[in-house]
Each structure stands twice: as C-alpha cells, then as structure tokens.
Design a protein around this motif. Sequence first.
Motif, PDB file in Angstrom:
ATOM      1  N   ILE A   1      45.760  30.776  34.761  1.00 28.88           N
ATOM      2  CA  ILE A   1      44.757  31.268  35.697  1.00 28.88           C
ATOM      3  C   ILE A   1      45.136  32.691  36.082  1.00 28.88           C
ATOM      4  CG2 ILE A   1      43.565  30.844  37.875  1.00 28.88           C
ATOM      5  CD1 ILE A   1      44.621  27.993  37.788  1.00 28.88           C
ATOM      6  N   THR A   2      44.256  33.649  35.826  1.00 35.61           N
ATOM      7  CA  THR A   2      44.577  35.041  36.134  1.00 35.61           C
ATOM      8  C   THR A   2      43.523  35.654  37.048  1.00 35.61           C
ATOM      9  OG1 THR A   2      43.417  35.929  34.193  1.00 35.61           O
ATOM     10  CG2 THR A   2      45.720  35.301  33.904  1.00 35.61           C
ATOM     11  N   ARG A   3      43.929  36.702  37.734  1.00 35.37           N
ATOM     12  CA  ARG A   3      43.031  37.423  38.639  1.00 35.37           C
ATOM     13  C   ARG A   3      42.022  38.264  37.847  1.00 35.37           C
ATOM     14  NH1 ARG A   3      45.034  37.823  43.734  1.00 35.37           N
ATOM     15  NH2 ARG A   3      47.205  37.213  44.060  1.00 35.37           N
TER      16      ARG A   3
ATOM     17  N   LYS B   1      36.528  34.355  42.118  1.00 45.80           N
ATOM     18  CA  LYS B   1      36.430  34.706  40.698  1.00 45.80           C
ATOM     19  C   LYS B   1      37.806  34.681  40.044  1.00 45.80           C
ATOM     20  CE  LYS B   1      32.204  37.502  40.853  1.00 45.80           C
ATOM     21  NZ  LYS B   1      31.827  37.182  42.233  1.00 45.80           N
ATOM     22  N   MET B   2      37.836  34.247  38.778  1.00 41.72           N
ATOM     23  CA  MET B   2      39.094  34.138  38.040  1.00 41.72           C
ATOM     24  C   MET B   2      38.804  34.226  36.549  1.00 41.72           C
ATOM     25  SD  MET B   2      39.785  30.029  38.018  1.00 41.72           S
ATOM     26  CE  MET B   2      38.648  28.975  37.099  1.00 41.72           C
ATOM     27  N   GLN B   3      39.878  34.327  35.773  1.00 46.47           N
ATOM     28  CA  GLN B   3      39.792  34.237  34.324  1.00 46.47           C
ATOM     29  C   GLN B   3      40.758  33.175  33.830  1.00 46.47           C
ATOM     30  OE1 GLN B   3      40.553  38.513  33.871  1.00 46.47           O
ATOM     31  NE2 GLN B   3      38.653  38.690  32.706  1.00 46.47           N
ATOM     32  N   LEU B   4      40.410  32.528  32.716  1.00 44.91           N
ATOM     33  CA  LEU B   4      41.274  31.528  32.095  1.00 44.91           C
ATOM     34  C   LEU B   4      41.735  32.077  30.748  1.00 44.91           C
ATOM     35  CD1 LEU B   4      39.257  28.302  32.971  1.00 44.91           C
ATOM     36  CD2 LEU B   4      41.535  28.902  33.822  1.00 44.91           C
TER      37      LEU B   4
ATOM     38  N   THR C   1      33.714  36.725  30.782  1.00 42.75           N
ATOM     39  CA  THR C   1      34.946  35.926  30.865  1.00 42.75           C
ATOM     40  C   THR C   1      35.313  35.584  32.313  1.00 42.75           C
ATOM     41  OG1 THR C   1      36.413  37.870  30.946  1.00 42.75           O
ATOM     42  CG2 THR C   1      35.818  37.031  28.766  1.00 42.75           C
ATOM     43  N   ILE C   2      34.376  35.771  33.240  1.00 36.35           N
ATOM     44  CA  ILE C   2      34.653  35.508  34.655  1.00 36.35           C
ATOM     45  C   ILE C   2      34.095  34.136  35.046  1.00 36.35           C
ATOM     46  CG2 ILE C   2      34.452  36.372  37.011  1.00 36.35           C
ATOM     47  CD1 ILE C   2      35.900  38.251  35.054  1.00 36.35           C
ATOM     48  N   TRP C   3      34.938  33.347  35.733  1.00 32.67           N
ATOM     49  CA  TRP C   3      34.585  31.992  36.137  1.00 32.67           C
ATOM     50  C   TRP C   3      34.950  31.783  37.602  1.00 32.67           C
ATOM     51  CZ3 TRP C   3      32.676  28.900  32.046  1.00 32.67           C
ATOM     52  CH2 TRP C   3      32.840  29.439  30.772  1.00 32.67           C
ATOM     53  N   GLN C   4      34.481  30.706  38.188  1.00 36.71           N
ATOM     54  CA  GLN C   4      34.901  30.318  39.537  1.00 36.71           C
ATOM     55  C   GLN C   4      34.918  28.801  39.653  1.00 36.71           C
ATOM     56  OE1 GLN C   4      30.416  31.121  41.356  1.00 36.71           O
ATOM     57  NE2 GLN C   4      32.174  31.945  42.420  1.00 36.71           N
ATOM     58  N   ILE C   5      35.817  28.304  40.483  1.00 43.69           N
ATOM     59  CA  ILE C   5      35.936  26.866  40.704  1.00 43.69           C
ATOM     60  C   ILE C   5      35.025  26.466  41.860  1.00 43.69           C
ATOM     61  CG2 ILE C   5      37.502  25.008  41.404  1.00 43.69           C
ATOM     62  CD1 ILE C   5      39.732  26.472  39.966  1.00 43.69           C
TER      63      ILE C   5
END
Length: 252
Positions: free
Chosen positions: A104-106, A127-130, A172-176
């Motif tokens: 999990i990266t910023r 927001k995060m990247q995997l 490539t940006i995601w969120q939980i």
Amino acid sequence: MAYASRTLVGNWKEDQQSETSMFADLKRKSELGLLDSYAPQPILLSTSKEGVLRFGDTIMLQNVKSKGSLAANPLEKPESMKNQSWTVTTSPDLKPTTRTTFQITRVPGEIDPRDEYGADVVRYGQKMQLVSLEQCKGAPMYLYSQTTSLVSYSKFTRKQEVCLTVVPDYNTIWQIVHPEVKFRLEFEGKPVTVGDVVLINHCRTNVYLASCQTPYPTDFGREWEAHCHTHLSPHRAEKEENQFKKLDYQTH
C-alpha cells in the motif's frame, strides 16, 4: 437437433478450446523448464501491533466470492495496453509470494490528515496505490483500471479490465470503502483495521474492484477473473464479488 462437439453454440466451445490449449501450453512449458525463471519468490507479510493498515504495509487481498488472492501474472500482457503491463487474476494460491502480495503506497502530492491516528495510517476514503511485489525489470507495477471500451474489457466477462502497469497515472488511484452503505459516512476518515472486510473503489471510474468464479486459465494454473464492476444485490448493496479482506497467512 443434435449438436456435435465441433458445433459452436455461442462462445462456450470457443472458450473451452481456448482453456484446453492454454493448459496444454502450460504443460509443455513446464516439461521444458521454461517456467523456472518465473517462479514466484516467498514474501514476508507485514504485521501490525495496533491492528491497523499503514502505508508501506505488504499485504495479500483475498476476494470473498472467489476465495482467491489478488495476483499478478507477469507471463501475460493485456492486449489493450500499450505500456509495459501484466494481467491480474485471483489465485487459489494463498501463500505470500511476489505474485500475490501488494504494498500500500501513498499517492504523490496527497496531504496527510492531521489527527490523532498518525500520518502513516490508511483511512477509509483515503486515496492510495497498490503496488505488486513482482517488479518488471526493477520497475514497480501499479494496479490499474480504465473505462470499458471497444478495445478495453476483461477477458471473459467483458467487464472493466484490471491489470498492472508501470505508469502511475490517475488510473492507478484507489480508495478503501466500508462495505455497509449505512456506515460509510460514519467510517470516512477512520483507520482501516486489519480484520475488516472492505470494498476497493477505483477513483477514476468510481467502480469497485471485483472477482468472480469465472475460470481464468494462466501459466500458473486455473485461476479466476479479476475485473472492476459494482455487483449489486436487489437491495442495492455490494455483493461478495466486491468484498476483499487482508489475508493473514499465519492463520491458514
């Protein structure tokens, strides 16, 4: 009317023949030793004394419906992608390896919340990247999706394609997101705990990461298709296809 095995009805015979051909090719490569250089390497998962996810954590994500772990396939490139990229599936292999683990990266430039939880804690809605632990010639590979089009769609269900790419753009940006609609506003900005079942939303298209029990033959064996699609129940709640949980290998 009688149908012989050579008769094509819809796409079922075509898919069956494609799967048979892929497994025959896998057997051939295995016998020739051509898969040895692609053997996934074991990875040590992150642990959390506080029980929360943090940026930099190395994790496995298991889909609730397929029971498979999100996995990179460095031996297959999506036809729709021009950049260096790999397909993604969910795999029955629940051991942490370079294929089945992600960091999990910023998102560069995102401002850290100033609260009591600390800057490195992953929060709902943040927001995060995997990033796959399987690298391409030393370059990180980011989980990616884009809007479905005539040339971009998942291989078997024709839904929104999910893959890995070396280009870390907004796709490539995601969120939980919390899986219960009635609790989403309440949990917004709160830490994601290790045992939570969660939804993973693709920020550009606002569609959820998913997997199903659609077989996806790969060079590593039979796996299941991963895609982006919001699978809703009659009550407008996201179904198990959209639900993921952090997999703790030590408990299996």
